[in-house]
Design a protein around this motif. Structure first.
Motif, PDB file in Angstrom:
ATOM      1  N   GLU A   1       0.825  -1.200   0.000  1.00  9.86           N
ATOM      2  CA  GLU A   1       0.000   0.000   0.000  1.00  9.86           C
ATOM      3  C   GLU A   1       0.865   1.258   0.000  1.00  9.86           C
ATOM      4  OE1 GLU A   1      -3.083   0.408   2.853  1.00  9.86           O
ATOM      5  OE2 GLU A   1      -3.693  -1.699   2.772  1.00  9.86           O
ATOM      6  N   GLY A   2       0.370   2.291  -0.691  1.00 12.03           N
ATOM      7  CA  GLY A   2       0.957   3.620  -0.624  1.00 12.03           C
ATOM      8  C   GLY A   2       2.045   3.879  -1.639  1.00 12.03           C
ATOM      9  N   THR A   3       2.374   5.159  -1.770  1.00 12.52           N
ATOM     10  CA  THR A   3       3.452   5.602  -2.655  1.00 12.52           C
ATOM     11  C   THR A   3       4.003   6.918  -2.129  1.00 12.52           C
ATOM     12  OG1 THR A   3       4.031   6.189  -4.936  1.00 12.52           O
ATOM     13  CG2 THR A   3       1.841   6.794  -4.182  1.00 12.52           C
ATOM     14  N   ALA A   4       5.274   7.157  -2.390  1.00 16.38           N
ATOM     15  CA  ALA A   4       5.917   8.408  -1.970  1.00 16.38           C
ATOM     16  C   ALA A   4       7.072   8.712  -2.913  1.00 16.38           C
ATOM     17  CB  ALA A   4       6.414   8.314  -0.526  1.00 16.38           C
ATOM     18  N   HIS A   5       6.890   9.731  -3.738  1.00 14.26           N
ATOM     19  CA  HIS A   5       7.944  10.200  -4.648  1.00 14.26           C
ATOM     20  C   HIS A   5       8.497   9.066  -5.518  1.00 14.26           C
ATOM     21  CE1 HIS A   5       7.863  13.990  -2.456  1.00 14.26           C
ATOM     22  NE2 HIS A   5       8.001  13.324  -1.334  1.00 14.26           N
ATOM     23  N   GLY A   6       7.602   8.263  -6.092  1.00 10.84           N
ATOM     24  CA  GLY A   6       8.028   7.225  -7.014  1.00 10.84           C
ATOM     25  C   GLY A   6       8.357   5.892  -6.386  1.00 10.84           C
ATOM     26  N   ILE A   7       8.381   5.820  -5.055  1.00  9.23           N
ATOM     27  CA  ILE A   7       8.598   4.553  -4.361  1.00  9.23           C
ATOM     28  C   ILE A   7       7.238   4.022  -3.931  1.00  9.23           C
ATOM     29  CG2 ILE A   7       9.753   3.391  -2.446  1.00  9.23           C
ATOM     30  CD1 ILE A   7      11.760   5.693  -2.411  1.00  9.23           C
ATOM     31  N   HIS A   8       6.987   2.738  -4.172  1.00  6.40           N
ATOM     32  CA  HIS A   8       5.664   2.169  -3.931  1.00  6.40           C
ATOM     33  C   HIS A   8       5.724   1.074  -2.876  1.00  6.40           C
ATOM     34  CE1 HIS A   8       3.707   3.889  -7.647  1.00  6.40           C
ATOM     35  NE2 HIS A   8       4.983   4.026  -7.948  1.00  6.40           N
ATOM     36  N   GLY A   9       4.577   0.852  -2.237  1.00  6.77           N
ATOM     37  CA  GLY A   9       4.443  -0.314  -1.399  1.00  6.77           C
ATOM     38  C   GLY A   9       4.678  -1.556  -2.233  1.00  6.77           C
ATOM     39  N   GLY A  10       5.471  -2.478  -1.707  1.00  2.00           N
ATOM     40  CA  GLY A  10       5.859  -3.673  -2.456  1.00  2.00           C
ATOM     41  C   GLY A  10       7.250  -3.585  -3.034  1.00  2.00           C
ATOM     42  N   ASP A  11       7.798  -2.367  -3.165  1.00  2.00           N
ATOM     43  CA  ASP A  11       9.163  -2.211  -3.677  1.00  2.00           C
ATOM     44  C   ASP A  11      10.172  -2.707  -2.649  1.00  2.00           C
ATOM     45  OD1 ASP A  11       8.084  -1.047  -5.900  1.00  2.00           O
ATOM     46  OD2 ASP A  11       8.852   0.965  -5.506  1.00  2.00           O
ATOM     47  N   ARG A  12      11.320  -3.121  -3.128  1.00  2.00           N
ATOM     48  CA  ARG A  12      12.439  -3.405  -2.240  1.00  2.00           C
ATOM     49  C   ARG A  12      12.911  -2.077  -1.657  1.00  2.00           C
ATOM     50  NH1 ARG A  12      16.498  -7.501  -2.155  1.00  2.00           N
ATOM     51  NH2 ARG A  12      18.542  -6.764  -1.444  1.00  2.00           N
ATOM     52  N   LEU A  13      13.183  -2.036  -0.367  1.00  2.00           N
ATOM     53  CA  LEU A  13      13.642  -0.801   0.262  1.00  2.00           C
ATOM     54  C   LEU A  13      14.920  -0.310  -0.404  1.00  2.00           C
ATOM     55  CD1 LEU A  13      13.440   1.261   2.654  1.00  2.00           C
ATOM     56  CD2 LEU A  13      14.946  -0.296   3.913  1.00  2.00           C
ATOM     57  N   PRO A  14      14.948   0.937  -0.913  1.00  2.00           N
ATOM     58  CA  PRO A  14      16.184   1.465  -1.497  1.00  2.00           C
ATOM     59  C   PRO A  14      17.301   1.531  -0.450  1.00  2.00           C
ATOM     60  CG  PRO A  14      14.306   2.819  -2.129  1.00  2.00           C
ATOM     61  CD  PRO A  14      13.826   1.893  -1.056  1.00  2.00           C
ATOM     62  N   TRP A  15      18.489   1.158  -0.861  1.00  2.00           N
ATOM     63  CA  TRP A  15      19.636   1.143   0.056  1.00  2.00           C
ATOM     64  C   TRP A  15      20.319   2.503   0.062  1.00  2.00           C
ATOM     65  CZ3 TRP A  15      25.203   0.092  -1.248  1.00  2.00           C
ATOM     66  CH2 TRP A  15      25.994  -0.023  -0.091  1.00  2.00           C
ATOM     67  N   LEU A  16      20.586   3.022   1.252  1.00  2.00           N
ATOM     68  CA  LEU A  16      21.337   4.258   1.416  1.00  2.00           C
ATOM     69  C   LEU A  16      22.744   3.895   1.873  1.00  2.00           C
ATOM     70  CD1 LEU A  16      18.692   6.540   3.167  1.00  2.00           C
ATOM     71  CD2 LEU A  16      19.103   6.179   0.731  1.00  2.00           C
ATOM     72  N   MET A  17      23.697   3.999   0.968  1.00  2.00           N
ATOM     73  CA  MET A  17      25.042   3.501   1.207  1.00  2.00           C
ATOM     74  C   MET A  17      25.691   4.133   2.437  1.00  2.00           C
ATOM     75  SD  MET A  17      28.286   3.432  -1.415  1.00  2.00           S
ATOM     76  CE  MET A  17      28.258   5.219  -1.632  1.00  2.00           C
ATOM     77  N   ARG A  18      25.628   5.450   2.574  1.00  2.00           N
ATOM     78  CA  ARG A  18      26.353   6.130   3.656  1.00  2.00           C
ATOM     79  C   ARG A  18      25.703   5.927   5.024  1.00  2.00           C
ATOM     80  NH1 ARG A  18      28.252  11.899   0.891  1.00  2.00           N
ATOM     81  NH2 ARG A  18      29.440  10.955  -0.806  1.00  2.00           N
ATOM     82  N   GLN A  19      24.443   5.532   5.038  1.00  2.00           N
ATOM     83  CA  GLN A  19      23.766   5.322   6.311  1.00  2.00           C
ATOM     84  C   GLN A  19      23.500   3.839   6.592  1.00  2.00           C
ATOM     85  OE1 GLN A  19      20.600   8.316   7.238  1.00  2.00           O
ATOM     86  NE2 GLN A  19      20.845   8.853   5.085  1.00  2.00           N
ATOM     87  N   ASP A  20      23.600   3.018   5.578  1.00  2.00           N
ATOM     88  CA  ASP A  20      23.349   1.590   5.690  1.00  2.00           C
ATOM     89  C   ASP A  20      22.032   1.303   6.408  1.00  2.00           C
ATOM     90  OD1 ASP A  20      23.559  -1.120   5.479  1.00  2.00           O
ATOM     91  OD2 ASP A  20      24.952  -1.357   7.145  1.00  2.00           O
TER      92      ASP A  20
END
Length: 218
Positions: free
Chosen positions: A121-140
């Motif tokens: 469910e839901g969406t935020a700035h092109g990221i949708h429910g069901g997507d793999r969580l985007p990885w933030l390299m510098r914060q891990d």
């Protein structure tokens, strides 16, 4: 009855796609079985297993596996592709960064998403429910996923309402700085397998409450 791994789909061994797909099946089904049997989640949670996993398995059989089956066939055309076209074309293609990125996402299966699932469910700035969580390299932001449990990720300062909601719900809250594809104000409810169950860019704790109650998240 649930089928997974080689019992459900058999693949060419090239690239380890059958192994990766089987592991993905097992993780997807395991946490759902645990949630239903131990935590009292509704049986409808188990219905999402096939919905989420079968699409990729079918696409893999229809694309990658058929391509490798053709290349390994006997005959002059397959031999020409195998001995001349592939060795000459692939090195040229893989010099391009975009091609390498696409190939990595396919082989690693990090591009798999479950947007059509009842759990998403839901969406935020092109990221949708069901997507793999985007990885933030510098914060891990992947380090905390090792717990393999439901958790809230807040990108930017967490509101008092959200902090109190997480405390009442006994769902861990992790706060990160917005970066890359994840914008300030984004709130994600992360599933045990690292995919996003619910996402919004508002502190909508009433919607979170509804989602948690619907799936009886413990």
């Amino acid at each position: 009855v649930f089928l997974l791994g080689d019992a459900a789909h058999v693949h060419s061994p090239v690239g380890g796609q059958g192994m990766n797909t089987g592991i993905g099946d097992a993780v997807n089904l395991a946490w759902k079985l645990e949630a239903v049997l131990r935590d009292g989640a509704p049986d409808a949670l188990l219905d999402t297993y096939e919905t989420e996993r079968i699409r990729f398995a079918r696409r893999l059989v229809a694309s990658t596996d058929k391509a490798f089956a053709f290349v390994n066939r006997r005959g002059s055309l397959a031999s020409e592709v195998r001995t001349h076209i592939v060795p000459n074309l692939f090195p040229v293609l893989f010099r391009k960064r975009a091609v390498r990125r696409v190939a990595f996402r396919v082989v690693s299966q990090t591009g798999i998403q479950y947007r059509g699932s009842a759990l998403s469910e839901g969406t935020a700035h092109g990221i949708h429910g069901g997507d793999r969580l985007p990885w933030l390299m510098r914060q891990d932001n992947y380090g905390v996923l090792q717990s393999m449990d439901w958790q809230i990720h807040c990108y930017g300062e967490a509101s008092k309402d959200l902090t109190e909601w997480c405390s009442r719900s006994s769902i861990p809250l992790h706060v990160f700085s917005p970066a890359g594809a994840i914008h300030r104000g984004t709130i994600c409810l992360i599933r045990p397998d690292g995919h996003i169950g619910w996402i919004d860019n508002r502190a909508a704790t009433d919607e979170l409450t509804r989602y948690v109650h619907q799936w009886r998240i413990a």
